[in-house]
Design a protein around this motif. Structure first.
Motif, mmCIF file in Angstrom:
data_model
loop_
_atom_site.group_PDB
_atom_site.id
_atom_site.type_symbol
_atom_site.label_atom_id
_atom_site.label_comp_id
_atom_site.label_asym_id
_atom_site.label_seq_id
_atom_site.Cartn_x
_atom_site.Cartn_y
_atom_site.Cartn_z
ATOM 1 N N PHE A 114 0.808 -1.219 0.000
ATOM 2 C CA PHE A 114 0.000 0.000 0.000
ATOM 3 C C PHE A 114 0.842 1.272 0.000
ATOM 4 N N LEU A 115 1.727 1.391 0.980
ATOM 5 C CA LEU A 115 2.448 2.649 1.155
ATOM 6 C C LEU A 115 3.385 2.938 -0.007
ATOM 7 N N TYR A 116 4.059 1.904 -0.498
ATOM 8 C CA TYR A 116 5.064 2.128 -1.532
ATOM 9 C C TYR A 116 4.534 2.001 -2.958
ATOM 10 N N ILE A 117 3.457 1.236 -3.165
ATOM 11 C CA ILE A 117 3.029 0.969 -4.540
ATOM 12 C C ILE A 117 1.583 1.384 -4.805
ATOM 13 N N THR A 118 0.616 0.796 -4.073
ATOM 14 C CA THR A 118 -0.795 0.965 -4.427
ATOM 15 C C THR A 118 -1.274 2.403 -4.277
ATOM 16 N N ILE A 119 -0.956 3.047 -3.163
ATOM 17 C CA ILE A 119 -1.388 4.432 -2.967
ATOM 18 C C ILE A 119 -0.734 5.369 -3.981
ATOM 19 N N PRO A 120 0.598 5.308 -4.167
ATOM 20 C CA PRO A 120 1.188 6.154 -5.220
ATOM 21 C C PRO A 120 0.625 5.861 -6.611
ATOM 22 N N LEU A 121 0.341 4.585 -6.892
ATOM 23 C CA LEU A 121 -0.233 4.231 -8.187
ATOM 24 C C LEU A 121 -1.623 4.833 -8.356
ATOM 25 N N THR A 122 -2.399 4.829 -7.285
ATOM 26 C CA THR A 122 -3.736 5.439 -7.332
ATOM 27 C C THR A 122 -3.646 6.934 -7.582
ATOM 28 N N VAL A 123 -2.733 7.595 -6.866
ATOM 29 C CA VAL A 123 -2.535 9.035 -7.061
ATOM 30 C C VAL A 123 -2.110 9.328 -8.496
ATOM 31 N N LEU A 124 -1.250 8.465 -9.042
ATOM 32 C CA LEU A 124 -0.794 8.650 -10.422
ATOM 33 C C LEU A 124 -1.952 8.546 -11.412
#
Length: 240
Positions: free
Chosen positions: A24-34
């Motif tokens: 979540f912290l390193y991949i999923t959340i940044p991917l969602t923001v992107l």
């Protein structure tokens, strides 16, 4: 009691590391923001499919395989029994998967809501696209949950078999099962089952199939329990 608490803490920290920090912290959340920024700045057409669930599926399977492997010698060294570790791992693992899937679907809901608000026609990449008509939060949540539990249970079962038998014997068994399946398939012994499956109305039966997939994870965990209950401390070597 101290060993049980230590085991619970160890498994919880491992689950938070794999499914909380890495996923979540390193991949999923940044991917969602992107995906939000791309949709807002550039706009997306109907042919675009935004995907944020891939990392979740990957890390759930990775936790089912690598999580237990890294904890096993540490937990035994702390005084925990194999049965204690398995029970705690099953319980914490299932809870961690459920929480992760809920958070994933909240992010998917936010992404989908923003796209609808901005009148962007992009879809969310999800197995539900092939099973139900249109986006429904609880339906997508259930599909993700069943698939996530399936990945967790089956991954751990495969790891358990490889741990006890070794790589060589595991590959031999896998090849034997593949040969049996190919003989049954090309010998038309599975034709009735294939015709039944191809004739299914996925809109009506898709949720049932996903529920059965989730139940397979329960069976996989039950099968892995006797395999790992009296397991040796180290896995079989490649030459075994």
């Amino acid at each position: 009691m101290n060993s049980l608490y230590g085991t619970f803490r160890l498994v919880s920290e491992e689950a938070i590391f794999y499914l909380g920090k890495l996923m979540f912290l390193y991949i999923t959340i940044p991917l969602t923001v992107l995906w939000v920024l791309i949709g807002y700045i550039f706009g997306l057409g109907d042919d675009v499919v935004a995907s944020i669930s891939g990392p979740a599926y990957f890390f759930i399977a990775l936790f089912g395989i690598n999580g237990y492997r890294s904890m096993y010698p540490v937990a035994i060294g702390m005084g925990s029994t194999r049965v204690q570790l398995l029970k705690v791992y099953y319980g914490v693992g299932i809870i961690a998967v459920v929480i992760s899937i809920i958070l994933l679907n909240v992010l998917q809901y936010i992404l989908k809501t923003l796209y609808l608000h901005w009148e962007i026609g992009a879809n969310i990449l999800h197995p539900g696209l092939f099973l139900i008509d249109g986006y429904h939060f609880f339906a997508y949540l259930w599909i993700d949950l069943m698939f996530g539990l399936f990945l967790f249970g089956v991954s751990f079962l495969l790891y358990s078999i490889n741990f006890r038998l070794g790589m060589q014997k595991s590959i031999i068994i896998l090849m034997l099962l593949s040969v049996i399946f190919m003989v049954l398939y090309y010998g038309n012994y599975l034709s009735v089952s294939m015709e039944w499956f191809s004739g299914l109305d996925l809109d009506a039966s898709g949720m049932t199939l996903m529920t059965l997939l989730g139940l397979c994870s329960v069976g996989a965990l039950l099968l892995s329990y006797p395999i790992m209950r009296n397991a040796q401390l180290k896995p079989k070597s490649r030459k075994d």
